[in-house]
Design a protein around this motif. Structure first.
Motif, PDB file in Angstrom:
ATOM      1  N   TRP A  67       0.822  -1.213   0.000  1.00 12.46           N
ATOM      2  CA  TRP A  67       0.000   0.000   0.000  1.00 12.46           C
ATOM      3  C   TRP A  67       0.858   1.267   0.000  1.00 12.46           C
ATOM      4  O   TRP A  67       0.491   2.263  -0.602  1.00 12.46           O
ATOM      5  N   GLN A  68       1.988   1.244   0.685  1.00 14.89           N
ATOM      6  CA  GLN A  68       2.857   2.422   0.690  1.00 14.89           C
ATOM      7  C   GLN A  68       3.435   2.672  -0.700  1.00 14.89           C
ATOM      8  O   GLN A  68       3.618   3.827  -1.099  1.00 14.89           O
ATOM      9  N   GLN A  69       3.717   1.616  -1.457  1.00 12.36           N
ATOM     10  CA  GLN A  69       4.213   1.797  -2.829  1.00 12.36           C
ATOM     11  C   GLN A  69       3.113   2.338  -3.733  1.00 12.36           C
ATOM     12  O   GLN A  69       3.375   3.164  -4.608  1.00 12.36           O
ATOM     13  N   GLU A  70       1.884   1.879  -3.512  1.00 10.92           N
ATOM     14  CA  GLU A  70       0.759   2.316  -4.347  1.00 10.92           C
ATOM     15  C   GLU A  70       0.259   3.713  -3.977  1.00 10.92           C
ATOM     16  O   GLU A  70      -0.077   4.510  -4.846  1.00 10.92           O
ATOM     17  N   LEU A  71       0.164   3.995  -2.658  1.00  9.23           N
ATOM     18  CA  LEU A  71      -0.502   5.209  -2.192  1.00  9.23           C
ATOM     19  C   LEU A  71       0.429   6.266  -1.614  1.00  9.23           C
ATOM     20  O   LEU A  71      -0.014   7.371  -1.315  1.00  9.23           O
ATOM     21  N   GLY A  72       1.654   5.913  -1.392  1.00  4.33           N
ATOM     22  CA  GLY A  72       2.574   6.824  -0.711  1.00  4.33           C
ATOM     23  C   GLY A  72       2.730   6.383   0.739  1.00  4.33           C
ATOM     24  O   GLY A  72       1.907   5.627   1.280  1.00  4.33           O
ATOM     25  N   TRP A  73       3.806   6.852   1.366  1.00  2.00           N
ATOM     26  CA  TRP A  73       4.165   6.380   2.706  1.00  2.00           C
ATOM     27  C   TRP A  73       3.058   6.619   3.726  1.00  2.00           C
ATOM     28  O   TRP A  73       2.623   5.709   4.412  1.00  2.00           O
TER      29      TRP A  73
END
Length: 99
Positions: A67-73
Motif C-alpha cells: 500500500w505504501q508503494q501504491e498510495l505513498g508512505w
C-alpha cells in the motif's frame, strides 16, 4: 421442580429436575438443584516464540509495503492501520483478523 433449556448442536433441549427439600428450617441461599454453572471460555495464546507471530507479522508488513508503494508512505500506513482496525474490506488472499 427445576426446568431449564440448553442448546446443543443447534437443538433446544429441555431439562427437568425434581428434588424434595426436607430441611425447610435451613438457609436455602444458593441452592441450585445441582446444575453446574456454564463453562467459560479461556483464551489460550501461542507463546511469544511461536512461528505464528512471524507469519502474521510478515503478512501485515508485506501488505503495508504494498500500500505504501501504491498510495505513498503516509496514506499506505493509514490504510494499514484502518485495515487492522476492521475499517477496510478484506484484502484478497490476506486475513485481517490475525491480531
Amino acid at each position: 421442580i427445576a426446568i431449564w433449556w440448553t442448546s446443543e448442536n443447534g437443538q433446544k433441549i429441555r431439562h427437568r429436575e425434581e428434588r424434595v427439600i426436607d430441611f425447610f428450617d435451613s438457609d436455602l441461599t444458593g441452592f441450585n438443584f445441582g446444575v453446574p454453572p456454564p463453562p467459560t471460555a479461556t483464551p489460550t495464546f501461542p507463546p511469544p516464540t511461536d512461528k505464528y507471530y512471524d507469519i502474521v507479522t510478515e503478512k501485515i508488513i508485506a501488505q503495508k509495503v504494498k500500500w505504501q508503494q501504491e498510495l505513498g508512505w503516509k496514506e499506505g500506513l493509514k490504510k494499514t492501520a484502518d485495515w487492522l482496525n476492521g475499517q477496510v474490506p478484506e484484502v484478497p488472499g490476506v486475513r485481517k483478523r490475525f491480531v
